[in-house]
Scaffold this active site. Structure first.
Site, short mmCIF file in Angstrom:
data_model
loop_
_atom_site.label_atom_id
_atom_site.label_comp_id
_atom_site.label_asym_id
_atom_site.label_seq_id
_atom_site.Cartn_x
_atom_site.Cartn_y
_atom_site.Cartn_z
N ASP A 104 38.23 29.41 22.88
CA ASP A 104 36.88 29.52 23.40
C ASP A 104 36.22 30.79 22.83
O ASP A 104 36.21 30.96 21.62
CB ASP A 104 36.94 29.50 24.94
CG ASP A 104 35.59 29.42 25.61
OD1 ASP A 104 35.00 28.33 25.67
OD2 ASP A 104 35.11 30.48 26.08
N TYR A 211 27.24 35.36 26.23
CA TYR A 211 26.35 34.24 25.94
C TYR A 211 24.92 34.70 25.67
O TYR A 211 24.23 34.13 24.82
CB TYR A 211 26.36 33.25 27.12
CG TYR A 211 27.66 32.51 27.26
CD1 TYR A 211 27.91 31.36 26.53
CD2 TYR A 211 28.65 32.97 28.12
CE1 TYR A 211 29.11 30.67 26.67
CE2 TYR A 211 29.85 32.30 28.26
CZ TYR A 211 30.07 31.14 27.52
OH TYR A 211 31.27 30.47 27.65
N HIS A 267 39.37 21.05 27.59
CA HIS A 267 39.06 22.31 26.92
C HIS A 267 40.16 23.36 27.14
O HIS A 267 40.38 24.20 26.27
CB HIS A 267 37.73 22.83 27.48
CG HIS A 267 37.24 24.10 26.87
ND1 HIS A 267 36.75 24.18 25.58
CD2 HIS A 267 37.16 25.36 27.37
CE1 HIS A 267 36.38 25.42 25.32
NE2 HIS A 267 36.62 26.16 26.38
#
Length: 290
Positions: A104, A211, A267
């Site tokens: 990730d 982010y 994931h």
């Protein structure tokens, strides 16, 4: 967690002006592991003892996470700083290179570090994170834009923090257990550890700042050449936020590239299918690259 009977031990290192916490086990060549969101070093709990048989394994809390220092400025969470952190960890531990493993966000940092300092990466292993070019291309499609809508939500000030904190950080459980194909992957204790790590003062905003600055780093427009570092990509096929199609064509950007898909897996691949992930990693590490 310091009192739990785990075979590893905890330590700290100061690099690039920040104090980072890490867990380590084993001796030998360095294997550095970088976790993703909303996790911490604990996401590598099934890999640390396995690869400590042959390596000095170091699973770090990225800056802003868990027990690592949490700079307050949003500008502290940009890819250039993450790359400097990794550089400082490797050299600070007395090494010139490492096997770099990332999942990730940790995988995004690993990709960028390998491009910036290929001489310091013996082999690269990335899990459920596409090559930067493939991710950027994916965000130009309606399908991936919908999958990645949370990235745009995270750009808002304060609202994402409030949403994640609500109902005792229930969003953390929804992200982990909710997306897992095998719902037993995360025990109640695991969920509490992840919630507690994100609930530490400053950690949530720090994690979201990754982010908020994503379009200045991993997702920025830049020229990506062909990576010479031998690379293994492991991909859980039932990844909800990242479509499998993001892996297609990666070999055009990596000279020595291997791709292993894992079906019926989310994931959270290294936690949901740890035995298979460890097997694929070991095969790659023991293979001779020509």
């Amino acid at each position: 967690m310091q009192n739990l009977n785990y075979p590893w031990h905890h330590d700290y290192i100061v690099t690039n002006g920040v104090r980072l916490h890490y867990v380590t086990q084993g001796e030998g060549p360095l294997m550095l592991m970088l976790h993703g969101f909303p996790e911490f070093w604990y996401s590598w709990r099934y890999q640390i003892p396995e690869f400590a048989k042959n390596y000095k394994v170091v699973a770090v809390d990225l800056r802003g996470y868990n027990d690592s220092e949490k700079p307050k400025e949003q500008s502290a969470y940009v890819m250039a700083e993450f790359i400097k952190d990794v550089l400082g960890i490797i050299r600070g531990l007395g090494y010139e290179s490492c096997v770099l493993v990332g999942h990730d966000w940790g995988g995004a940092i690993a990709w960028c570090f390998a491009y910036s300092h290929p001489e310091m990466v013996q082999k690269l292993i990335v899990l459920n994170i596409p090559h930067p070019v493939k991710f950027a291309q994916g965000l130009m499609t309606p399908q991936q834009l919908m999958r990645s809508s949370y990235i745009f939500f995270f750009q808002l000030p304060l609202v994402p923090e409030l949403a994640i904190q609500a109902n005792d950080y229930q969003a953390i459980e929804r992200a982990l257990r909710g997306m897992a194909v095998d719902k037993t992957t995360f025990s109640d204790e695991d969920i509490e550890l992840y919630k507690n790590a994100m609930a530490k003062r400053g950690a949530l905003t720090a994690a979201l700042n990754y982010y908020r600055n994503a379009f200045q780093g991993f997702l920025s427009q830049k020229q990506w050449g062909v990576l010479e570092v031998p690379t293994l990509m492991i991909w859980g096929e039932d990844d909800i936020p990242l479509g499998k199609e993001l892996t297609y064509g990666t070999e055009a950007y990596v000279r020595n590239f291997q791709l292993r898909y894992i079906p019926n897996c989310s994931h959270w691949v290294q936690q949901e299918k740890p035995v298979l992930v460890n097997e694929y990693m070991r095969e790659f590490l023991e293979s001779i690259i020509v």
